[in-house]
Design a protein around this motif. Structure first.
Motif, PDB file in Angstrom:
ATOM      1  N   TYR A   1       0.714  -1.212  -0.034  1.00 11.79           N
ATOM      2  CA  TYR A   1       0.013   0.193   0.043  1.00 11.79           C
ATOM      3  C   TYR A   1       0.741   1.353  -0.105  1.00 11.79           C
ATOM      4  O   TYR A   1       1.883   1.297   0.661  1.00 11.79           O
TER       5      TYR A   1
ATOM      6  N   SER B   1      -5.942  12.874  -3.119  1.00 10.66           N
ATOM      7  CA  SER B   1      -7.152  13.140  -2.863  1.00 10.66           C
ATOM      8  C   SER B   1      -7.597  12.161  -1.579  1.00 10.66           C
ATOM      9  O   SER B   1      -7.197  10.849  -1.731  1.00 10.66           O
ATOM     10  N   TRP B   2      -8.235  12.725  -0.804  1.00 14.13           N
ATOM     11  CA  TRP B   2      -8.566  11.635   0.457  1.00 14.13           C
ATOM     12  C   TRP B   2      -9.657  10.684   0.019  1.00 14.13           C
ATOM     13  O   TRP B   2      -9.685   9.544   0.473  1.00 14.13           O
ATOM     14  N   GLU B   3     -10.405  11.060  -1.045  1.00 11.97           N
ATOM     15  CA  GLU B   3     -11.292  10.060  -1.701  1.00 11.97           C
ATOM     16  C   GLU B   3     -10.695   8.878  -2.211  1.00 11.97           C
ATOM     17  O   GLU B   3     -11.290   7.875  -2.451  1.00 11.97           O
ATOM     18  N   GLU B   4      -9.476   8.843  -2.553  1.00 11.17           N
ATOM     19  CA  GLU B   4      -8.889   7.814  -3.225  1.00 11.17           C
ATOM     20  C   GLU B   4      -8.343   6.621  -2.309  1.00 11.17           C
ATOM     21  O   GLU B   4      -8.019   5.523  -2.577  1.00 11.17           O
ATOM     22  N   TYR B   5      -8.404   7.041  -0.969  1.00 10.65           N
ATOM     23  CA  TYR B   5      -7.907   6.107   0.125  1.00 10.65           C
ATOM     24  C   TYR B   5      -9.095   5.062   0.935  1.00 10.65           C
ATOM     25  O   TYR B   5     -10.096   5.715   0.950  1.00 10.65           O
ATOM     26  N   ASP B   6      -8.744   3.888   0.862  1.00 13.24           N
ATOM     27  CA  ASP B   6      -9.602   3.103   1.199  1.00 13.24           C
ATOM     28  C   ASP B   6      -9.594   2.517   2.641  1.00 13.24           C
ATOM     29  O   ASP B   6     -10.818   2.361   3.360  1.00 13.24           O
TER      30      ASP B   6
ATOM     31  N   ASP C   1      -3.691   3.235   0.550  1.00 11.76           N
ATOM     32  CA  ASP C   1      -4.374   3.165  -0.632  1.00 11.76           C
ATOM     33  C   ASP C   1      -3.661   2.110  -1.439  1.00 11.76           C
ATOM     34  O   ASP C   1      -2.265   2.399  -1.360  1.00 11.76           O
ATOM     35  N   THR C   2      -3.974   1.486  -2.456  1.00 11.62           N
ATOM     36  CA  THR C   2      -2.916   0.603  -3.489  1.00 11.62           C
ATOM     37  C   THR C   2      -2.531   1.539  -4.249  1.00 11.62           C
ATOM     38  O   THR C   2      -1.209   1.169  -4.737  1.00 11.62           O
ATOM     39  N   THR C   3      -2.950   2.788  -4.600  1.00  9.77           N
ATOM     40  CA  THR C   3      -1.984   3.659  -5.701  1.00  9.77           C
ATOM     41  C   THR C   3      -1.637   4.919  -5.060  1.00  9.77           C
ATOM     42  O   THR C   3      -0.495   5.479  -5.423  1.00  9.77           O
TER      43      THR C   3
ATOM     44  N   GLY D   1      -2.108   9.016  -3.600  1.00  8.77           N
ATOM     45  CA  GLY D   1      -2.434  10.205  -4.343  1.00  8.77           C
ATOM     46  C   GLY D   1      -2.616  11.350  -3.382  1.00  8.77           C
ATOM     47  O   GLY D   1      -2.499  11.192  -2.037  1.00  8.77           O
TER      48      GLY D   1
END
Length: 122
Positions: A32, A105-110, A99-101, A103
């Motif tokens: 991650y 943007s907080w919306e990208e994080y799982d 997150d797997t990628t 970035g």
């Protein structure tokens, strides 16, 4: 699944330093990208820093560049945020996220930790 627990927050005077830690559980931590975000009262959550899965790439918000350093130790399943030259405007709840990628943007994080309070007095 990744569980995240932050620590290291507290009260510090302007110009001081703190180091935040984020301990992750799960065997896939090294897969991650990790990020640090913060949220001050009445404000939106904002990006602070991110680091790739290997630690080879790091990214910073302009507001913290040159003062904060993100790092990770995959053997310890931990990511760190070293914060120097702290300012009152750095006061916020700080969250780590996975997150797997990765970035900005907080919306990208799982996955998210519960947050740790950082208060910088003037």
């Amino acid at each position: 699944q990744v569980q995240l627990v932050e620590s290291g927050g507290g009260l510090v005077q302007a110009g001081g330093s703190l180091r935040l830690s984020c301990a992750a559980s799960g065997r896939t931590f090294s897969s991650y990208a990790m990020g640090w975000f913060r949220q001050a009262p009445g404000k939106e959550r904002e990006f602070v820093a991110a680091i790739s899965w290997s630690g080879g790439s790091t990214y910073y918000a302009d507001s913290v560049k040159g003062r904060f350093t993100i790092s990770r130790d995959n053997a310890k399943n931990t990511v760190y945020l070293q914060m120097n030259s702290l300012k009152p405007e750095d006061t916020a709840v700080y969250y780590c996220a996975a997150d797997t990628t990765g970035g900005s943007s907080w919306e990208e994080y799982d996955y998210w930790g519960q947050g740790t309070q950082v208060t910088v007095s003037s």
